[in-house]
Scaffold this active site. Structure first.
Site, PDB file in Angstrom:
ATOM      1  N   ASP A 129     107.314  71.725 143.335  1.00  0.00           N
ATOM      2  CA  ASP A 129     106.211  72.034 142.739  1.00  0.00           C
ATOM      3  C   ASP A 129     105.276  70.701 142.980  1.00  0.00           C
ATOM      4  O   ASP A 129     105.521  69.809 143.654  1.00  0.00           O
ATOM      5  CB  ASP A 129     106.201  72.421 141.337  1.00  0.00           C
ATOM      6  CG  ASP A 129     105.237  73.501 141.237  1.00  0.00           C
ATOM      7  OD1 ASP A 129     103.897  73.161 140.993  1.00  0.00           O
ATOM      8  OD2 ASP A 129     105.532  74.635 140.853  1.00  0.00           O
ATOM      9  N   HIS A 206     100.551  71.903 137.211  1.00  0.00           N
ATOM     10  CA  HIS A 206     101.394  73.183 137.818  1.00  0.00           C
ATOM     11  C   HIS A 206     102.720  72.877 137.569  1.00  0.00           C
ATOM     12  O   HIS A 206     103.700  73.758 137.021  1.00  0.00           O
ATOM     13  CB  HIS A 206     101.007  73.383 138.893  1.00  0.00           C
ATOM     14  CG  HIS A 206     101.450  74.805 139.569  1.00  0.00           C
ATOM     15  ND1 HIS A 206     102.510  74.957 140.104  1.00  0.00           N
ATOM     16  CD2 HIS A 206     100.633  76.090 139.260  1.00  0.00           C
ATOM     17  CE1 HIS A 206     102.504  76.378 140.377  1.00  0.00           C
ATOM     18  NE2 HIS A 206     101.430  76.992 140.034  1.00  0.00           N
ATOM     19  N   SER A 542     103.193  82.257 139.813  1.00  0.00           N
ATOM     20  CA  SER A 542     103.851  81.106 139.529  1.00  0.00           C
ATOM     21  C   SER A 542     104.470  80.736 138.116  1.00  0.00           C
ATOM     22  O   SER A 542     105.315  80.050 138.112  1.00  0.00           O
ATOM     23  CB  SER A 542     102.900  79.867 139.658  1.00  0.00           C
ATOM     24  OG  SER A 542     102.402  79.680 140.868  1.00  0.00           O
TER      25      SER A 542
END
Length: 792
Positions: A129, A206, A542
C-alpha cells in the site's frame, strides 16, 4: 526546471543556454517500463539485453520467478520477445488504490472464537500500500516477542525517525516503476516528494488505515472527529505486521507491486493484503500481479485483494484470478447521521462527519446549485458544484444543494465554502440511489439519498424563499438494513474467466474507522491542509479487503498447516446471504443482491473458524485450470524453442498462456497431454457455468477439517435449471477428502438466459455421538451456483 536523466538516474539542471540538454534528456527518459520473463534466468542479464540495445535500465530482478523489471526503449519491446529463452514481455501499467465497530458488527469481538485463534499471534500480515505511520498506537509494541520465521528488514531509507518494533516487524519501499511510468507519461508534476520516495512512511493515509484494519493492536478511545468512539482493532490484533510501500498519491506501478509481492514472500509473511488493482481485469498472463500472486499462493501465502470501486456496473470486478481472494464492500449497522430540516418541520436524514453544525431552530436560506450558477457557467456545472461554478452573490450565507458526481464529495463543500456558503446538502442522483457516505466535510453538511432528496427538491420548487438548517449528530447504531451492498463495490461477472465467480465475498467497507497518517489531512485534498487526525473514516473495497485479511490471519494462527485455498474456502463457505434481520442482503437500490455483488456472501468470521469442510485447490488444480484456457493446436516448432525441456513432441500449448510463467515456488507448471477438464471443473468453493446447453456436470472435492461425521446436501435450484448432486450424502473420517458431482440440466433456457442463481449446502446437522445425542453446533458449508444459458 529539473529533469530526470533516466540513463544515469541523475538530476540535471536545464538552464537557458542548455536547451539542447532538455531535448536529449527527455528523449532518453521516455523509456517504457516492462517486465520480461525468461525460461531460465540468465547468468548475466545485462549482457543478454545488450545484444539488442544499450538503452535500458534494470529496475528489479525477480529471480524467484525468473523475471526482470526494465526501463527500456519502447521500440525494442518486440525485439525483446524474440530473444532466445524469453517467455513473455509485459509493458508496465499504473494501478489505483482502492475500526471501532466493524468487528462487533461481524460478531467477532467478545465471541471467544478470536481468543481460540490467539488473536492472530504468530501470524505475519504483509500489506502492499502507501506505507505506514509507525508512531500510531495501532502499531505499538505490546509486549510481543520476535516472530518465528521472519526474514525481513526494517528499511527506513533516509528517515531516521522511522522505527520498527516487535509489532511492526518490517518495512520496505519501492518506487522505480512509478517514477519510470510518470516520466514516460511526461507527468513529472505528479512525482512524489523526495521524502515520500525515500522511506516507507505513509504520506497518503491509505496504507496506515488498511494495515491497522487487518492487524492493528487494540487501542481504546479511538474516534474520528469525535465520532464513533470505541476500541480500534485489527481483525488479528496480536499478529505481526509488515508494510511494503509500492503506492503513492499518483498511483501504484504494477512493476513496484510485483517487486513488493516477491519481497513479502521472501521475508516470510503468511497473509498478504492488496487494496489496489487495475481499472479493468486483464488476461492472467498479461497481469504481472496475477503472476506474482500465483507464486505467493503456491509459496503458502494467502493473498487477499480488493474487488474495485467501479460498481454498480456489471463486469467491473478486477483482481479476478482464482488464487486471489477478491473482496467486495458492504455497509455496517452504524452510520453518522446528519439531519436537514426545512419547510416548517420536514426533516430528511443523511450522513456527515462535518465538524460544524448549524444552530438548531435557526433557519438559513437554501439555494439549489442549479440556480446559483456564476456568469458564463452552465447550470449543469453549478448543479454539481464544480470549481468556480457558483456565484458568491447567490450563495453567500446560504445552504447550497449540490448533486453528486464528477468532482469529489468533500471538494463540493469546499467550492460552497469558497463561494461564501455556510452549509451543503449533497444529494444523490437516481443512478447513485440510496448509498451515502459520511465524509469529514469543511462546512456543515449532509449527504442524502436520492429518495430523501426528492422531498427537498419538491420543497425547493414549491416556494420562492426556501430555508432550513443542518444538524449533525454522533454515531448511530442498529441501522437497518445491514449489511447492504455499497453502490461503488465492483460487480461480477468475471470478465476474464466467467467460470470463476468474482468477487468471492463481501465485508464491511463503508465508514470504517482506522489509523491514519500524521502527515496529511483526513481528506487527502490540497485545500484541506490544516486538519490532522490519528484515526479517520474511509470507505471503499480498500477497507473491506483488510477485514478479510485479518480474518485470514486468525485462521492461519489456528490452522498453521492449512493451504491458502483452505483458508479462503473456510471464509467463503461459511458466509451469510442474509442481513441482521434475516432478510436477503440488498443492493444499493433496495433490491435483493446477487452473487455478482457479494460472491459467496457476507463474511462470518465466527463460523469461518470452524468450517467443518473445505475445498482445497491444489497446484494440480490450478495447472489444469490454466491448461484448459484457450487451447490451440499450434505445433511445438512455432514456439521457437522456448518450451521447457522434456515435454512430448506433440505437446500443444494455450494461446498466449505459457505456463512456465506460473512456476510455483520452484515447482514447474506444465500442461500434460490432457485431458485438463474445463475451467468450471476447478475445485473452487463456488460454481459458475456459462453458455449452458442441455446438460453438464461439474466436479468438486471436499476435505473434512473437523470431527468425523456425515454430511447431507440441500439444493436451491437456479431458475430454469435442475440440479442433481451425487452422492447426496458424504461420510467423512478425520482429514478425509471426498469427491462429488453437480449435474445441471436445462429445463427452461429462457429463465436462465441472463444468469440465474442457486446454491448447494452440505450440513452435518444430524451428527450424533456414540450415545445418540447431537454433537456440537452443526456446520453449514454453502457454495453459490451461477448459470447462464445464453452464450456471450
Amino acid at each position: 526546471m529539473f529533469l530526470l536523466c533516466a540513463q544515469y538516474q541523475a538530476v540535471v539542471e536545464a538552464i537557458s543556454d542548455l536547451h539542447w540538454c532538455f531535448f536529449f534528456v527527455c528523449a532518453r527518459a521516455r523509456r517504457q517500463p516492462c517486465v520480461i520473463f525468461f525460461q531460465d534466468f540468465p547468468a548475466n542479464p545485462s549482457a543478454r539485453l545488450a545484444t539488442i540495445t544499450n538503452d535500458f535500465r534494470i529496475l528489479y530482478e525477480f529471480r524467484a520467478i525468473r523475471g526482470l523489471a526494465l526501463q527500456i526503449d519502447g521500440g525494442v519491446l518486440t525485439l525483446l520477445e524474440r530473444l532466445p529463452g524469453v517467455l513473455k514481455v509485459i509493458p508496465g501499467s499504473l494501478l489505483r488504490l482502492r475500526t471501532t465497530h466493524s468487528w462487533e458488527f461481524l460478531g467477532l469481538a467478545g465471541s471467544g472464537r478470536e481468543t481460540a485463534a490467539k488473536l492472530g499471534e504468530g501470524t505475519i500480515i504483509g500489506n502492499i500500500d502507501t506505507g505506514v505511520w509507525p508512531e500510531s498506537q495501532s502499531f505499538q509494541d505490546d509486549g510481543l516477542g520476535v516472530p518465528k520465521g521472519w526474514r525481513g528488514v526494517c528499511d527506513n531509507g533516509s528517515d531516521p525517525t522511522f522505527q520498527c518494533n516487535n509489532k511492526l516487524v518490517g518495512a520496505r519501499f519501492f518506487s522505480a516503476g512509478l517514477q519510470a511510468e510518470l516520466w514516460l507519461a511526461d507527468d513529472r508534476g505528479s512525482l512524489p516528494s523526495k521524502e515520500d520516495l525515500s522511506s516507507p512512511r505513509d504520506y497518503v493515509g491509505h496504507g496506515a488505515h488498511t494495515l491497522s484494519t487487518a492487524g492493528g493492536s487494540l487501542v481504546r478511545g479511538a474516534a474520528a472527529f469525535g465520532h464513533g468512539t470505541g476500541v480500534a482493532a485489527g481483525g488479528a490484533p496480536r499478529a505481526r505486521v509488515a508494510a511494503y510501500k509500492a503506492c503513492y498519491a499518483a498511483g501504484c506501478s504494477d512493476v513496484d507491486v510485483l517487486a513488493a509481492v516477491l519481497a513479502a514472500v521472501a521475508d516470510g509473511v503468511h497473509v498478504l493484503s492488496l487494496s489496489l488493482g487495475p481499472e479493468e481485469a486483464s488476461d492472467y498472463l498479461s497481469d504481472p500481479i496475477a503472476i506474482g500472486t500465483f507464486f505467493a499462493a503456491q509459496s503458502g501465502v494467502a493473498v487477499v485483494c480488493s474487488a474495485g470501486n467501479s460498481g454498480p456496473r456489471p463486469g467491473t470486478v478486477t483482481n479476478a484470478a482464482p488464487w486471489m481472494f477478491t473482496v467486495g464492500a458492504s455497509t455496517m449497522d452504524r452510520d453518522f447521521p446528519a439531519y436537514v430540516t426545512f419547510g416548517g418541520g420536514l426533516t430528511i436524514e443523511g450522513q456527515s462527519l462535518g465538524a460544524s453544525t448549524l444552530p438548531l431552530g435557526q433557519a438559513y436560506p437554501i439555494v439549489s446549485g442549479e440556480n446559483a450558477n456564476a456568469a458564463y457557467q452552465p447550470a449543469n456545472n453549478s448543479s454539481l458544484c464544480l470549481a468556480d461554478s457558483l456565484d458568491p452573490a447567490k450563495v453567500t450565507g446560504k445552504i447550497v444543494v449540490c448533486v453528486r458526481g464528477e468532482n469529489g464529495r468533500v471538494e463540493k463543500g469546499h467550492v460552497v465554502k469558497e463561494a461564501g456558503g455556510i452549509g451543503m446538502v449533497l444529494c444523490n442522483d437516481a443512478g447513485s440511489g440510496d448509498s451515502v457516505v459520511a465524509d469529514p466535510h469543511l462546512v456543515a453538511a449532509a449527504h442524502c439519498s436520492y429518495s430523501q432528496c426528492v422531498h427537498l427538491f419538491n420543497y425547493l420548487h414549491s416556494t420562492e424563499n426556501p430555508s432550513g438548517y443542518i444538524n449533525a449528530t454522533d454515531a448511530s447504531f442498529g441501522v437497518t438494513p445491514a449489511p447492504a451492498m455499497a453502490d461503488f463495490s465492483s460487480r461480477g461477472p468475471n470478465a476474464v474467466t466467467p467460470q470463476i465467480l468474482k468477487p468471492d465475498i463481501t465485508a464491511p467497507g463503508v465508514g470504517v474507522i482506522a489509523a491514519y497518517s500524521g502527515a496529511v489531512s483526513p481528506t487527502e485534498l490540497p485545500f484541506d491542509d490544516r486538519r490532522g487526525v490519528r484515526y479517520n473514516v474511509m470507505s471503499g473495497t480498500s477497507m473491506s479487503c483488510p477485514h478479510v485479511t485479518g480474518i485470514a490471519g486468525l485462521l492461519r494462527t489456528k490452522y498453521p498447516t492449512w493451504s491458502p485455498a483452505m483458508i479462503k474456502s473456510a471464509i467463503m463457505t461459511t458466509a451469510t446471504t442474509v442481513d441482521k434481520d434475516g432478510n436477503p442482503i440488498q443492493d444499493e437500490t433496495g433490491a435483493e443482491a446477487t452473487p455478482f455483488s457479494y460472491g459467496s456472501g457476507h463474511v462470518n468470521p465466527v463460523n469461518a473458524l470452524d468450517p467443518g469442510l473445505v475445498y482445497d485447490t491444489t497446484l494440480a488444480d490450478y495447472t489444469n485450470f490454466l491448461c484448459s484456457l484457450k487451447l490451440t493446436q499450434n505445433p511445438v516448432q512455432d514456439l521457437q524453442g522456448n518450451l521447457p525441456v522434456g515435454l512430448p513432441v506433440n505437446y500443444s500449448v494455450p494461446v498466449n498462456l505459457l505456463l512456465p510463467l506460473f512456476n510455483a515456488a520452484g515447482e514447474p507448471c506444465a500442461c500434460s497431454q490432457g485431458p485438463y477438464g474445463r475451467p468450471e471443473d476447478m475445485n473452487y468453493p463456488s460454481i459458475a457455468v456459462t453458455c449452458l446447453s442441455g446438460s453438464t456436470t461439474v466436479r468438486r472435492r471436499l476435505r473434512n477439517v473437523g470431527a468425523p461425521g456425515e454430511y447431507r446436501v440441500t439444493v436451491t435450484e437456479p431458475a430454469g435449471v435442475k440440479v442433481t448432486v451425487a452422492p447426496d450424502v458424504l461420510g467423512f473420517g478425520i482429514g478425509e477428502e471426498k469427491e462429488f458431482t453437480v449435474k445441471l440440466d436445462v429445463v427452461d433456457a429462457e429463465a436462465a438466459s441472463n444468469y440465474a442463481f442457486g446454491s448447494i449446502v452440505w450440513s452435518d446437522a444430524n451428527r450424533l455421538d456414540a450415545y445418540g445425542s447431537g454433537v456440537g453446533k452443526a456446520h453449514r458449508v454453502r457454495s453459490p451456483i451461477v448459470v447462464k444459458t445464453k452464450c456471450g
